[in-house]
Design an enzyme around this catalytic site. Structure first.
Site, PDB file in Angstrom:
ATOM      1  N   GLY A   1       4.242 -10.349   2.486  1.00 36.86           N
ATOM      2  CA  GLY A   1       4.022  -9.020   1.777  1.00 36.86           C
ATOM      3  C   GLY A   1       2.624  -8.517   0.540  1.00 36.86           C
ATOM      4  O   GLY A   1       3.599  -7.531   0.945  1.00 36.86           O
TER       5      GLY A   1
ATOM      6  N   TYR B   1      -4.329  -1.452  -2.569  1.00 36.80           N
ATOM      7  CA  TYR B   1      -3.503  -2.672  -2.486  1.00 36.80           C
ATOM      8  C   TYR B   1      -2.650  -3.557  -3.487  1.00 36.80           C
ATOM      9  O   TYR B   1      -2.139  -3.438  -4.231  1.00 36.80           O
ATOM     10  CB  TYR B   1      -3.845  -2.947  -1.101  1.00 36.80           C
ATOM     11  CG  TYR B   1      -2.876  -3.097   0.220  1.00 36.80           C
ATOM     12  CD1 TYR B   1      -1.781  -2.207   0.070  1.00 36.80           C
ATOM     13  CD2 TYR B   1      -3.059  -3.853   1.465  1.00 36.80           C
ATOM     14  CE1 TYR B   1      -1.338  -1.353   1.380  1.00 36.80           C
ATOM     15  CE2 TYR B   1      -1.706  -3.744   1.862  1.00 36.80           C
ATOM     16  CZ  TYR B   1      -1.145  -2.507   1.775  1.00 36.80           C
ATOM     17  OH  TYR B   1      -0.085  -2.327   3.123  1.00 36.80           O
TER      18      TYR B   1
ATOM     19  N   GLU C   1       4.048   4.446  -2.870  1.00 38.23           N
ATOM     20  CA  GLU C   1       3.884   2.791  -2.648  1.00 38.23           C
ATOM     21  C   GLU C   1       3.457   1.868  -3.408  1.00 38.23           C
ATOM     22  O   GLU C   1       3.634   0.754  -4.222  1.00 38.23           O
ATOM     23  CB  GLU C   1       2.528   2.910  -1.263  1.00 38.23           C
ATOM     24  CG  GLU C   1       2.889   1.094  -0.495  1.00 38.23           C
ATOM     25  CD  GLU C   1       2.429   1.662   0.765  1.00 38.23           C
ATOM     26  OE1 GLU C   1       1.658   2.360   0.825  1.00 38.23           O
ATOM     27  OE2 GLU C   1       2.966   0.621   1.235  1.00 38.23           O
TER      28      GLU C   1
ATOM     29  N   ASP D   1      -0.319  -8.823   1.562  1.00 38.60           N
ATOM     30  CA  ASP D   1      -1.975  -9.124   2.877  1.00 38.60           C
ATOM     31  C   ASP D   1      -3.196  -9.356   2.342  1.00 38.60           C
ATOM     32  O   ASP D   1      -3.561 -10.062   2.653  1.00 38.60           O
ATOM     33  CB  ASP D   1      -1.580  -7.084   4.204  1.00 38.60           C
ATOM     34  CG  ASP D   1       0.262  -6.905   4.244  1.00 38.60           C
ATOM     35  OD1 ASP D   1       1.504  -7.597   3.324  1.00 38.60           O
ATOM     36  OD2 ASP D   1       0.318  -6.158   4.502  1.00 38.60           O
TER      37      ASP D   1
ATOM     38  N   TYR E   1       1.517   3.430  13.872  1.00 40.07           N
ATOM     39  CA  TYR E   1       0.946   2.439  12.431  1.00 40.07           C
ATOM     40  C   TYR E   1       0.226   1.156  14.500  1.00 40.07           C
ATOM     41  O   TYR E   1       0.902   1.853  15.594  1.00 40.07           O
ATOM     42  CB  TYR E   1       2.614   1.583  12.339  1.00 40.07           C
ATOM     43  CG  TYR E   1       2.518   0.609  12.153  1.00 40.07           C
ATOM     44  CD1 TYR E   1       1.853   0.275  10.921  1.00 40.07           C
ATOM     45  CD2 TYR E   1       2.571  -0.417  12.861  1.00 40.07           C
ATOM     46  CE1 TYR E   1       1.220  -0.331  10.066  1.00 40.07           C
ATOM     47  CE2 TYR E   1       2.268  -1.560  11.554  1.00 40.07           C
ATOM     48  CZ  TYR E   1       1.868  -1.759  10.156  1.00 40.07           C
ATOM     49  OH  TYR E   1       1.559  -3.212   9.591  1.00 40.07           O
TER      50      TYR E   1
ATOM     51  N   GLN F   1       8.983 -12.285   6.801  1.00 41.70           N
ATOM     52  CA  GLN F   1       8.609 -11.601   5.741  1.00 41.70           C
ATOM     53  C   GLN F   1       9.670 -12.444   4.878  1.00 41.70           C
ATOM     54  O   GLN F   1      10.480 -13.204   5.200  1.00 41.70           O
ATOM     55  CB  GLN F   1       8.757 -10.377   4.971  1.00 41.70           C
ATOM     56  CG  GLN F   1       7.342  -9.372   5.797  1.00 41.70           C
ATOM     57  CD  GLN F   1       7.822  -8.253   5.509  1.00 41.70           C
ATOM     58  OE1 GLN F   1       8.850  -7.145   5.775  1.00 41.70           O
ATOM     59  NE2 GLN F   1       6.229  -7.279   5.272  1.00 41.70           N
TER      60      GLN F   1
HETATM   61  C1  9WN Z   1       2.300  -5.149   7.656  1.00 39.96           C
HETATM   62  C2  9WN Z   1       6.213  -2.100   4.986  1.00 39.96           C
HETATM   63  C3  9WN Z   1       4.328  -3.242   4.629  1.00 39.96           C
HETATM   64  C4  9WN Z   1       5.350  -4.075   3.042  1.00 39.96           C
HETATM   65  C5  9WN Z   1       4.578  -4.664   2.452  1.00 39.96           C
HETATM   66  C6  9WN Z   1       2.980  -4.337   2.575  1.00 39.96           C
HETATM   67  C7  9WN Z   1       2.411  -3.222   3.582  1.00 39.96           C
HETATM   68  C8  9WN Z   1       2.107  -3.830   5.979  1.00 39.96           C
HETATM   69  C9  9WN Z   1       0.823  -2.816   6.563  1.00 39.96           C
HETATM   70  O1  9WN Z   1       3.940  -2.301   4.914  1.00 39.96           O
HETATM   71  O2  9WN Z   1       2.331  -3.877   4.934  1.00 39.96           O
HETATM   72  O3  9WN Z   1       3.341  -5.505   6.928  1.00 39.96           O
HETATM   73  O4  9WN Z   1       0.682  -2.763   7.384  1.00 39.96           O
HETATM   74  O5  9WN Z   1      -0.242  -2.976   6.186  1.00 39.96           O
HETATM   75  O6  9WN Z   1       1.948  -5.112   2.165  1.00 39.96           O
HETATM   76  O7  9WN Z   1       4.919  -5.811   2.068  1.00 39.96           O
HETATM   77  O8  9WN Z   1       6.442  -4.552   3.843  1.00 39.96           O
HETATM   78  O9  9WN Z   1       6.498  -1.394   3.182  1.00 39.96           O
END
Ligand code: 9WN
Length: 415
Positions: free
Chosen positions: A146, A333, A377, A148, A71, A92
């Site tokens: 959330g 997304y 997701e 993004d 990540y 968040q």
């Molecule tokens: C950045 C974890 C998160 C969710 C978010 C979603 C996605 C992250 C990313 O995943 O965001 O926080 O790296 O894309 O957009 O809503 O909390 O599931």
């Protein structure tokens, strides 16, 4: 699946392949889903969130309890360690407050309220003190919303000159990521905002002036209002009449600001506001529909919002799409696909306002989507095809919440 995504017996990663740490609002949705069948696990989930709370009251977006690869941006990029806990430097939407009351309603245990009332109050105080302008709360990074890569952020992101930041994305290892995840254009700006805040020691006073991304996101504001109402309910249960009234009043102040300043009549929806440039971000997104969850719209706004919802968000085989407009991409997304957490927020909101049939339709469509296509997701609203990670925790947790036959809306007790 939720069991296998749980770590150290306490928190659940959003998904093993894509998000191997603890996330703030993910844990809240997961706790909501576990509250009925596994209350002790829901409680642990919330305890670990609160354990990472900063001294100033903020609960971080990501908590890096364990090392894990795969990540970006990981702990090395954020460079934050407080009381031995590594976290990101942003937050968040505060769904966690509702998760606490949900757990209380399921267990009837007053100790739950006693344990979480203080941390949740400090969290909401932080929003009011560090992150609000004229009764609206604001975010300073798209990740804080959330949602993004919502098209609503584009005008703000266009004003940012990120240069050529040096970094390596890890999310592109996922199959079809190029067609589903945000683009490099977005990531350059995400990284720019992160590094700018890091260089300024995460100091909210400085960033309030400096950050080019200062947005009153309508979703965060609606969730904030609902959180204030839930906190008021917590105080009522604990017999703190003064605080019960105080938080009800605070909820109403922000609700009024949303009604007055974020309504966009042409779109028949609420939109977000860009404080840096002083303009509304006029895009028709599910974030505005989630105003129902905060009990925001007046009667006229609500009628129009529901018309908009039927016409533009429920027009596909499966609702609710997350966005309707020129930039729509049903596979990418937050630019069109169905997400289960926003479906939960909208259906809870519809129940809250007495539109049970509409709420039921969203629940039924969500259950069907999941049963036929797995715990993805997100999903394409037309083809129903799964997108993103395929073992995503909040999809599973909210499915459990809906599946329960004795399902009743939790919302009534807070009115
Ligand atoms: C950045 C974890 C998160 C969710 C978010 C979603 C996605 C992250 C990313 O995943 O965001 O926080 O790296 O894309 O957009 O809503 O909390 O599931």
């Amino acid at each position: 699946m939720l069991e296998s995504n749980r770590r150290e017996g306490s928190y659940t990663v959003p998904s093993e392949d894509l998000y191997p740490f603890q996330w703030n609002w993910d844990s809240a949705f997961i706790a909501v889903g576990l509250a009925k069948e596994r209350p002790e696990k829901a409680e642990k989930e919330l305890e670990s969130l609160v354990e990472a709370q900063w001294d100033n009251g903020m609960i971080p977006q990501i908590i890096f309890w364990q090392e894990a690869g795969g990540y970006f941006p990981g702990p090395g990029e954020w460079q934050i360690e407080r009381d031995g806990v590594k976290t990101s430097g942003i937050t968040q939407p505060p769904v966690a407050v509702h998760a606490v009351t949900e757990l209380y309603r399921e267990t009837g245990e007053e100790s739950v309220l006693e344990k979480f009332a203080g941390p949740m109050e400090r969290y909401l105080e932080w929003w009011r003190e560090e992150r609000s302008i004229d009764d609206l709360v604001y975010v300073r990074h798209p990740w804080e919303t959330g949602m993004d890569d919502s098209p609503a952020w584009e005008p703000v992101m266009e004003d940012i000159e990120p240069g050529s930041p040096d970094y390596e994305r890890e999310d592109l290892q996922l199959e079809d990521a190029e067609d589903e995840r945000p683009g490099d254009w977005d990531y350059d700006r995400y990284v720019y905002l992160l590094r700018q805040a890091r260089e300024n020691d995460w100091d909210e006073n400085t960033l309030r002036e400096l950050s080019p991304f200062r947005v009153a996101d309508v979703l965060t504001n609606s969730i904030f209002v609902r959180a204030c109402r839930e906190l008021s309910y917590i105080h009522r249960q604990l017999g703190n009449t003064r605080k019960e009234r105080e938080w009800r009043r605070k909820a109403e102040e922000t609700a009024e600001a949303i009604r007055d300043r974020l309504w966009e009549s042409e779109l028949r929806n609420f939109v977000s506001y860009d404080f840096a440039a002083g303009r509304k971000l006029r895009e028709n997104t599910v974030a505005g529909l989630a105003s129902l969850y905060g009990g925001i719209p007046d009667a006229d706004q609500e009628e129009k919002l529901l018309q908009n919802m039927e016409k533009n968000f429920m027009e596909h085989r499966y609702g609710c799409a997350t966005y309707s407009g020129e930039e729509q991409d049903l596979d990418r997304y937050w630019r069109g696909p169905v997400w289960i957490n926003t479906n939960w927020l909208v259906s809870e909101g519809l129940d809250y306002r007495g539109h049970e049939t509409k709420a039921e339709r969203i629940r039924e469509q969500s259950i069907e989507l999941i049963e036929e296509n797995g715990f993805s997701e997100y999903f394409n609203p037309e083809s129903a095809e799964p997108r993103g990670s395929d073992r995503f925790s909040w999809t599973a947790a909210l499915y459990l919440y809906w599946l329960d036959e004795s399902y009743t809306s939790s919302s009534m007790s807070t009115q």
